[in-house]
Every structure is written in C-alpha cells, then in structure tokens.
Design a protein around this motif. Sequence first.
Motif, mmCIF file in Angstrom:
data_model
loop_
_atom_site.group_PDB
_atom_site.id
_atom_site.type_symbol
_atom_site.label_atom_id
_atom_site.label_comp_id
_atom_site.label_asym_id
_atom_site.label_seq_id
_atom_site.Cartn_x
_atom_site.Cartn_y
_atom_site.Cartn_z
ATOM 1 N N ALA A 77 0.844 -1.191 0.000
ATOM 2 C CA ALA A 77 0.000 0.000 0.000
ATOM 3 C C ALA A 77 0.879 1.242 0.000
ATOM 4 C CB ALA A 77 -0.900 0.005 1.237
ATOM 5 N N ILE A 139 -7.187 -0.865 4.522
ATOM 6 C CA ILE A 139 -6.406 0.214 5.149
ATOM 7 C C ILE A 139 -6.462 1.527 4.352
ATOM 8 C CG2 ILE A 139 -4.875 -1.368 6.423
ATOM 9 C CD1 ILE A 139 -2.631 -0.680 4.450
ATOM 10 N N MET A 144 -1.680 5.701 8.874
ATOM 11 C CA MET A 144 -0.754 4.680 9.352
ATOM 12 C C MET A 144 0.118 5.191 10.496
ATOM 13 S SD MET A 144 -2.063 2.430 7.623
ATOM 14 C CE MET A 144 -1.227 0.993 8.230
ATOM 15 N N ASP A 150 3.508 0.893 13.024
ATOM 16 C CA ASP A 150 3.584 1.520 11.700
ATOM 17 C C ASP A 150 4.242 2.894 11.786
ATOM 18 O OD1 ASP A 150 2.327 0.016 9.385
ATOM 19 O OD2 ASP A 150 0.778 -0.266 10.886
ATOM 20 N N ILE A 154 7.641 4.163 9.920
ATOM 21 C CA ILE A 154 7.615 5.295 8.985
ATOM 22 C C ILE A 154 8.700 6.302 9.369
ATOM 23 C CG2 ILE A 154 6.258 7.378 8.458
ATOM 24 C CD1 ILE A 154 3.780 5.526 8.280
ATOM 25 N N PHE A 169 3.894 -7.859 15.107
ATOM 26 C CA PHE A 169 2.684 -7.389 15.808
ATOM 27 C C PHE A 169 1.459 -7.902 15.058
ATOM 28 C CE2 PHE A 169 1.097 -3.744 13.167
ATOM 29 C CZ PHE A 169 2.141 -3.661 12.259
ATOM 30 N N LEU A 171 -1.444 -7.833 12.749
ATOM 31 C CA LEU A 171 -1.851 -6.996 11.628
ATOM 32 C C LEU A 171 -3.354 -6.745 11.672
ATOM 33 C CD1 LEU A 171 0.226 -8.669 8.766
ATOM 34 C CD2 LEU A 171 0.773 -6.585 10.023
ATOM 35 N N LEU A 172 -3.800 -5.637 11.069
ATOM 36 C CA LEU A 172 -5.225 -5.332 11.002
ATOM 37 C C LEU A 172 -5.943 -6.423 10.211
ATOM 38 C CD1 LEU A 172 -4.921 -1.536 10.142
ATOM 39 C CD2 LEU A 172 -5.681 -2.496 12.310
ATOM 40 N N VAL A 180 5.826 -5.358 9.075
ATOM 41 C CA VAL A 180 5.604 -4.415 7.979
ATOM 42 C C VAL A 180 6.965 -3.861 7.539
ATOM 43 C CG1 VAL A 180 4.635 -2.146 7.392
ATOM 44 C CG2 VAL A 180 3.242 -3.810 8.635
ATOM 45 N N THR A 182 8.764 -0.870 5.232
ATOM 46 C CA THR A 182 8.445 0.464 4.687
ATOM 47 C C THR A 182 9.626 1.062 3.924
ATOM 48 O OG1 THR A 182 6.967 0.874 6.559
ATOM 49 C CG2 THR A 182 7.667 2.807 5.316
ATOM 50 N N TYR A 206 4.987 6.967 1.813
ATOM 51 C CA TYR A 206 5.551 5.724 2.330
ATOM 52 C C TYR A 206 4.934 4.524 1.623
ATOM 53 C CZ TYR A 206 5.738 9.466 5.721
ATOM 54 O OH TYR A 206 5.883 10.702 6.298
ATOM 55 N N GLY A 208 4.549 0.658 1.735
ATOM 56 C CA GLY A 208 4.721 -0.383 2.749
ATOM 57 C C GLY A 208 4.156 -1.708 2.307
ATOM 58 N N SER A 210 3.042 -5.712 3.915
ATOM 59 C CA SER A 210 2.851 -6.528 5.108
ATOM 60 C C SER A 210 3.210 -7.971 4.794
ATOM 61 C CB SER A 210 1.413 -6.414 5.609
ATOM 62 O OG SER A 210 0.512 -6.544 4.536
HETATM 63 N N1 WA2 Z 1 -0.419 -2.984 6.073
HETATM 64 C C1 WA2 Z 1 -1.316 -4.001 6.184
HETATM 65 N N2 WA2 Z 1 -1.848 -4.409 7.341
HETATM 66 C C2 WA2 Z 1 -1.481 -3.753 8.456
HETATM 67 C C3 WA2 Z 1 -0.570 -2.692 8.410
HETATM 68 C C4 WA2 Z 1 -0.034 -2.300 7.171
HETATM 69 N N3 WA2 Z 1 0.852 -1.279 7.085
HETATM 70 N N4 WA2 Z 1 -0.417 -2.251 9.694
HETATM 71 C C5 WA2 Z 1 -1.222 -3.007 10.477
HETATM 72 N N5 WA2 Z 1 -1.865 -3.931 9.745
HETATM 73 C C6 WA2 Z 1 1.353 1.801 3.964
HETATM 74 O O1 WA2 Z 1 4.466 1.925 5.940
HETATM 75 C C7 WA2 Z 1 3.418 2.388 5.162
HETATM 76 C C8 WA2 Z 1 1.315 -0.739 5.836
HETATM 77 C C9 WA2 Z 1 1.981 0.605 6.090
HETATM 78 C C10 WA2 Z 1 2.464 1.274 4.820
#
Ligand code: WA2
Length: 281
Positions: A77, A139, A144, A150, A154, A169, A171-172, A180, A182, A206, A208, A210
Amino acid sequence: MYADVVARRIENLANVCDERARMLQDQFNVSMNHVHALAILVSTFHHGKNPSAIDQKTFEDFTARTTFERPLMSGVAYALKVQHSEREMFEQQHGWKIKKMGAEDQSLVHDYNPENLEPSPVQDEYAPVIFSQETVKHIISVDMMSGKEDRDNILRSRATGKGALTSPFKLLKSNHLGVVLTFTVYKYDLPPNTTPEEHIEATLGYLGASFDVPSLVDRLVEQLATTQKIVVRLYDITNHTSPIKMYDSDVVASGDHCISSIDFGDPTRKHEMHCRFKHEP
Ligand code: WA2
C-alpha cells in the motif's frame, strides 16, 4: 559408534536448518527489492507526472499482476505524508476523512471496515493510505501514523532513506502476527550524506508491505521437499533477553536443535530460525 551417528544427525540438521533459513532470507530479499521498485514506480508515475498516471484501479491491477515478484508479502500500500495544514484540502480532494486505526480489539474483527472507523483526531501530520493492493483494501484512508508499530517504522524509514522493518505485531483484519516493511518516497534523489532533517523535509510518502508470517512461512516450509520431517520456529531476537516467537510449525518437538541466523535486510533487527527433528511416533 553411537556418538558418530548422533554427530552426523546433528550435522545434517544444521545443514537443513541453514538451507531453510537461506531460502526464507532469499525470498524475503527478492520481495523486499520489488517493494523498493514499487516505491520508485509511485515516485515516477504518481508524483512525477501531472496529472498522475496512477489511481487506485491502476495500483490494484499492477500489484495483483506482480504478486509473483513478492512471494512473502500479503499486501502492499502507499500512504501520503499530509501535514495538518493540508488536511482539509486533502480530505476534500479525496472525498473522505483521514481515519484513526481501530482499537486493538476492533482491529481483530474479521469485517474490519474503514467506513466504521473514527476520523483521526488532530495531529501535526498524518500518513493516510491512498493506494492499496486488493488484499489490504481495508487500510485505504487509514492514518498509518496512528498505529505505534507503523508510525515508528515510517519515522525510521524516512530519517534514514532505507527500508525499515517492524517487530512482529498483530496486523489489522488478521489474527496473525506479521511484520511491515516500509520504504520512503522522496521529492528527489538524496545523496548518501543527507541528514535526517533533510530526509524528513524531502518526504512525499511511504510504500509499505505486510508480511503475514504464519501463512507465508507455512507455504514456504510446505514447498520444500523433506526426507526427515523438521520442526521450524522463527524468532525476532532484536531484544536478545526477550525473543519474540514469530512462527511455530505447531508440532511438539524436543531433542537436539540447531539455530541459523536470518538477515531480513534491516540491520537494526535480528532474526533466528530454530530447527528440530520431528519425533517419530
Ligand atoms: N499494512 C497491512 N496491514 C497492516 C498494516 C499495514 N501497514 N499495519 C497493520 N496492519 C502503507 O508503511 C506504510 C502498511 C503501512 C504502509
């Protein structure tokens, strides 16, 4: 001699463990290089063109067609750096509000939906996701910087200009531990002697990725042909007095074990793979 047999068995285990660790490290490395290339893609075709040549649909198509390049990533993302003074204009332009990451318990529910999230409270700056791979669409519009792991990642990535990796950790929208990765996108190429302040000043956003550790490591371990069944565990040992278990094949094992270190490309993090032979019934 029995001692000979034992010695050979351990040597064999050490070789198998090293081979596994190298395989995971190599797959992570190629995935990481491709995430880096995606950051350059966004720099070239989003920030470098007016109007931008990338929208959510283009990003989704491109990232879906190139998943084979990132075998260890569950989704990628792109989040934009937005100062508080730019927030109102940004939200008007996009037609949505910057959201705060859900509470810990909410982030675990399966139908995690940014529509249900609260707008982010006032902050100096934000990092709302504007493009995402289809697999992490939940997301989009989320700040973030409102999640500790996160946010730290960053800040570390943009001050150094290097890829940064979080500790494990939850993740969502996942019940799994993940990490993650970055990469920061800058306004222009920065020479090696650039200060952290200059890096921050030149930051645009940024990119990133996962890494859902259990599902992706399971897949890798399954792919490898095995003569003797081995049990694999993966640890983040950055803080060597309290290692964090990232992956466990979920099989009871005891007896001799071998340790191979893994380099995931972020020199501030340390990882180890532990291997044992599975006990025959
Ligand atoms: N991406 C997917 N699931 C997540 C998450 C994440 N971060 N954080 C918690 N669950 C867009 O560093 C920038 C991605 C963060 C980037």
